[in-house]
Design an enzyme around this catalytic site. Structure first.
Site, PDB file in Angstrom:
ATOM      1  N   HIS A  34       0.805  -1.223   0.000  1.00 27.09           N
ATOM      2  CA  HIS A  34       0.000   0.000   0.000  1.00 27.09           C
ATOM      3  C   HIS A  34       0.842   1.280   0.000  1.00 27.09           C
ATOM      4  O   HIS A  34       0.574   2.213   0.761  1.00 27.09           O
ATOM      5  CB  HIS A  34      -0.937   0.047   1.214  1.00 27.09           C
ATOM      6  CG  HIS A  34      -1.576  -1.258   1.554  1.00 27.09           C
ATOM      7  ND1 HIS A  34      -1.953  -2.194   0.601  1.00 27.09           N
ATOM      8  CD2 HIS A  34      -1.909  -1.813   2.744  1.00 27.09           C
ATOM      9  CE1 HIS A  34      -2.490  -3.235   1.194  1.00 27.09           C
ATOM     10  NE2 HIS A  34      -2.475  -3.038   2.491  1.00 27.09           N
ATOM     11  N   ASN A  76      -6.900   3.293   5.069  1.00 23.23           N
ATOM     12  CA  ASN A  76      -5.499   3.324   5.521  1.00 23.23           C
ATOM     13  C   ASN A  76      -4.602   2.612   4.502  1.00 23.23           C
ATOM     14  O   ASN A  76      -4.852   1.449   4.208  1.00 23.23           O
ATOM     15  CB  ASN A  76      -5.352   2.631   6.883  1.00 23.23           C
ATOM     16  CG  ASN A  76      -5.954   3.428   8.014  1.00 23.23           C
ATOM     17  OD1 ASN A  76      -6.050   4.646   7.948  1.00 23.23           O
ATOM     18  ND2 ASN A  76      -6.383   2.749   9.061  1.00 23.23           N
ATOM     19  N   ASP A 103      -6.506  -4.254  -1.299  1.00 24.32           N
ATOM     20  CA  ASP A 103      -6.750  -4.077   0.135  1.00 24.32           C
ATOM     21  C   ASP A 103      -8.249  -4.181   0.412  1.00 24.32           C
ATOM     22  O   ASP A 103      -8.834  -3.391   1.160  1.00 24.32           O
ATOM     23  CB  ASP A 103      -6.207  -2.731   0.622  1.00 24.32           C
ATOM     24  CG  ASP A 103      -6.135  -2.649   2.152  1.00 24.32           C
ATOM     25  OD1 ASP A 103      -6.123  -3.719   2.799  1.00 24.32           O
ATOM     26  OD2 ASP A 103      -6.100  -1.527   2.691  1.00 24.32           O
ATOM     27  N   HIS A 107     -16.558  -3.983   4.667  1.00 26.57           N
ATOM     28  CA  HIS A 107     -17.244  -3.682   5.924  1.00 26.57           C
ATOM     29  C   HIS A 107     -18.753  -3.574   5.717  1.00 26.57           C
ATOM     30  O   HIS A 107     -19.228  -3.251   4.625  1.00 26.57           O
ATOM     31  CB  HIS A 107     -16.736  -2.358   6.505  1.00 26.57           C
ATOM     32  CG  HIS A 107     -15.289  -2.361   6.858  1.00 26.57           C
ATOM     33  ND1 HIS A 107     -14.771  -3.187   7.821  1.00 26.57           N
ATOM     34  CD2 HIS A 107     -14.236  -1.641   6.377  1.00 26.57           C
ATOM     35  CE1 HIS A 107     -13.460  -2.977   7.926  1.00 26.57           C
ATOM     36  NE2 HIS A 107     -13.124  -2.046   7.056  1.00 26.57           N
ATOM     37  N   PRO A 117     -11.981   1.716   8.501  1.00 27.03           N
ATOM     38  CA  PRO A 117     -11.292   2.133   7.281  1.00 27.03           C
ATOM     39  C   PRO A 117     -11.350   1.041   6.206  1.00 27.03           C
ATOM     40  O   PRO A 117     -11.427  -0.144   6.519  1.00 27.03           O
ATOM     41  CB  PRO A 117      -9.855   2.349   7.758  1.00 27.03           C
ATOM     42  CG  PRO A 117      -9.703   1.369   8.882  1.00 27.03           C
ATOM     43  CD  PRO A 117     -11.053   1.316   9.567  1.00 27.03           C
ATOM     44  N   GLY A 118     -11.327   1.447   4.950  1.00 26.85           N
ATOM     45  CA  GLY A 118     -11.273   0.475   3.873  1.00 26.85           C
ATOM     46  C   GLY A 118     -12.490   0.514   2.972  1.00 26.85           C
ATOM     47  O   GLY A 118     -13.448   1.244   3.218  1.00 26.85           O
TER      48      GLY A 118
END
Length: 218
Positions: A34, A76, A103, A107, A117-118
């Site tokens: 990342h 992130n 990544d 969620h 996050p994500g």
């Protein structure tokens, strides 16, 4: 000391320098996940150039870090500035980026509302990368395929990423001419959180094959 709560950018840059220095000192392989800032990517490029063909440092970037800039969406590492995005794209075009990784973070709507996050990454990865790298910046499709398949497989020591005898029969069929609008109702993932919803992309996966067997198709 964990700097992340105070300055995500500084934290990534320091960790990149530190990890590269340690890897070089002990002579081990290092894969940087990342990478998102121009400074961190520049350190990876420097390490690769210094080692030449014997470079043992590899890196990856995320599709969202190639597409968005100065955009408020919790992930992130964070979405960065335009100059960061421009440099990451330049590095993709000049073979300094080894792999693209989503990544993927599916969620629930409640988790995302509470600050997790994500994002859902698998559903849009090819379309985002084809649009930004191939259509808009002239990256050869073969290079994009390598960054999304053969190179990650090589880094992880997997028998995948090539269509030839002796390799696992895992591949995807894509329609590079397809222009489509991202609709979360069409996601196969149970997660629906994505900043790409409503975005128009070009290039779409229409079928996936694993071990020679179709596992999904439109």
């Amino acid at each position: 000391m964990d700097i992340s709560p105070y300055d995500y950018r500084l934290a990534e840059n320091i960790q990149t320098v530190q990890h590269i220095a340690i890897a070089k000192h002990v002579g081990c392989k290092l894969h940087m996940c990342h990478v998102s800032t121009a400074e961190a990517m520049d350190e990876v490029v420097r390490a690769k150039v210094e080692d030449g063909e014997n470079a043992r440092i590899t890196c990856e970037v995320g599709p969202h870090h190639l597409y968005f800039s100065d955009f408020d969406y919790r992930v992130n590492p964070p979405i960065r500035k335009k100059e960061d995005v421009d440099f990451l794209i330049w590095c993709c075009l000049h073979d300094y980026v080894d792999a693209i990784a989503t990544d993927h973070a599916p969620h629930t709507a409640e988790d995302k509302k509470n600050g997790s996050p994500g994002m859902v990454g698998l559903e849009t990865a090819f379309g985002v990368c084809y649009t930004i790298l191939v259509r808009d910046n002239g990256l050869p499709l073969e290079k994009l395929s390598r960054m999304m398949s053969a190179s990650p497989a090589k880094i992880m020591g997997l028998n995948k990423g090539r269509i030839q005898p002796g390799y696992d029969g895992d591949f995807a069929l894509v329609d590079t001419e397809r222009v489509w609008v991202v609709d979360e109702k069409e996601f196969a993932s149970k997660g629906k959180n994505s900043p790409f919803i409503g975005k128009e992309l070009q290039g779409k996966v229409v079928r996936t094959i694993k071990g020679g067997v179709t596992t999904w198709k439109e």
